[in-house]
Design an enzyme around this catalytic site. Structure first.
Site, short mmCIF file in Angstrom:
data_model
loop_
_atom_site.label_atom_id
_atom_site.label_comp_id
_atom_site.label_asym_id
_atom_site.label_seq_id
_atom_site.Cartn_x
_atom_site.Cartn_y
_atom_site.Cartn_z
N GLU A 1 9.58 1.29 -7.20
CA GLU A 1 9.57 2.49 -8.04
C GLU A 1 10.97 2.93 -8.45
OE1 GLU A 1 5.75 2.00 -6.16
OE2 GLU A 1 7.76 2.07 -5.30
N HIS B 1 -2.00 7.98 -0.76
CA HIS B 1 -2.73 7.86 -2.02
C HIS B 1 -3.34 9.19 -2.48
CE1 HIS B 1 -2.42 3.69 -0.78
NE2 HIS B 1 -2.87 3.29 -1.95
#
Length: 335
Positions: free
Chosen positions: A71, A140
């Protein structure tokens, strides 16, 4: 008598938020060859939630870029692209995966325009699926929006309907400022009507979703549907709730909220994120500062607990629900 526009809207078929976001990306890429989409599995797979489905086939791998699982590298590369005149749209696969990119976002994305006194623009959108309710594993189901709202130099948005998802993403992509775009993942498959020919005005402002007189309830993104259900349930019991969707989390547009509180005298703020130092805290503080003498009761908050997000079997106890919201309304009206 219906106007031609209203008659045209009768033919509109409901679409999901996921489809609306895909349409927004497609429209932006059609309109501007400098718009790029990049992230993990956004190309061949079409994203884990299929938001970018079909874009690689239609626009090619030079504009829809499958990246490594890194990321920080995704956002860092996007910074360079933005400085070269491109408009990168980065997808963070899940909310909890965003944190490796936090240094790039805080140190570079948010500061380049200020550091260069406006000489360099940073027209970047960072899309983040966020929130709970899908039974996912750890990392998540985060709600980290408050962290980004605290960073000067970033705009932060979160839609709650397919129509808002489309128009807010289109306006985020067109903005010269960096935008962190939080998408409520458990709302991806809920449907609503989208008229792409309508002019929505500034989609990054707060909007009154339901008129009411007894208590104001404010929320955004994933919690909005349950807030609307709470308002309907309250109406059945003779209580009138005014519901406001913030949409823009930074900067906050609190004028509709203040106007509503001056009418109802009561405010409940709802969010999935933990209460401590959150959007709910900021709204409560600002309303108390600016409309204190209009309040007939303290501002109350319904939020997630100040704990890490729980295992999926416990998430319904963690998230704001109908009973928690109605209980807060009852307590507010009891003052």
């Amino acid at each position: 008598m219906s106007t031609p526009g209203e008659l045209a809207n009768l033919d509109l078929k409901p679409i999901t938020m996921a489809k609306a976001l895909n349409m927004a990306l497609r429209a932006a890429m059609d309109a501007d060859p400098k718009v790029l989409v990049m992230g993990e599995d956004v190309g061949t797979l079409g994203g884990v939630f299929r938001i970018t489905d079909g874009l690689k086939k239609d626009f090619g791998e030079h504009r829809v870029l499958d990246t490594p699982l890194a990321e920080s590298g995704i956002v860092g590369t996007a910074v360079g692209l933005a400085l070269r005149g491109y408009k990168p749209i980065c997808e963070m696969q899940f909310d909890g995966f965003t944190f490796p990119a936090f240094d790039q976002i805080i140190s570079q994305v948010a500061k380049v325009q200020y550091r260069s006194q406006g000489v360099w623009a940073m027209p970047m959108v960072i899309r983040i699926p966020f929130g709970g309710g899908i039974g996912a594993v750890e990392h998540h189901s985060e709600s980290p929006e408050s962290l980004f709202c605290h960073i000067a130099g970033l705009r932060v948005m979160s839609p709650s309907t397919p129509a808002d998802a489309y128009w807010m993403l289109r306006q985020a992509i067109a903005s010269p400022d960096p935008v962190v775009f939080f998408e409520p993942k458990r709302r991806y498959w809920e449907k609503g009507v989208l008229d792409t020919s309508a002019n929505p005005g500034d989609a990054a402002t707060s909007v009154v979703r339901r008129q009411g007189n007894d208590c104001t309830v404010v929320s955004y993104g994933p919690s909005m549907p349950v807030v609307m259900k709470a308002a309907a349930a309250a109406e059945a019991e003779g209580r009138s709730l005014e519901v406001i969707d913030l949409r823009s989390l930074s900067p906050l547009d609190l004028e509709p909220v203040l106007a509503s509180v001056r009418k109802t005298g009561r405010l409940v703020v709802v969010s999935e994120a933990p209460r401590e130092a959150s959007i709910t805290s900021e709204v409560a503080a600002r309303v108390t500062e600016e409309a204190f003498y209009s309040l007939a009761a303290p501002v109350l908050r319904v939020a997630g607990f100040d704990t890490p997000y729980p295992p999926s079997r416990l998430e319904e106890q963690y998230l704001p629900d109908l009973d928690k919201i109605l209980d807060a309304v009852d307590r507010s009206l009891a003052y």
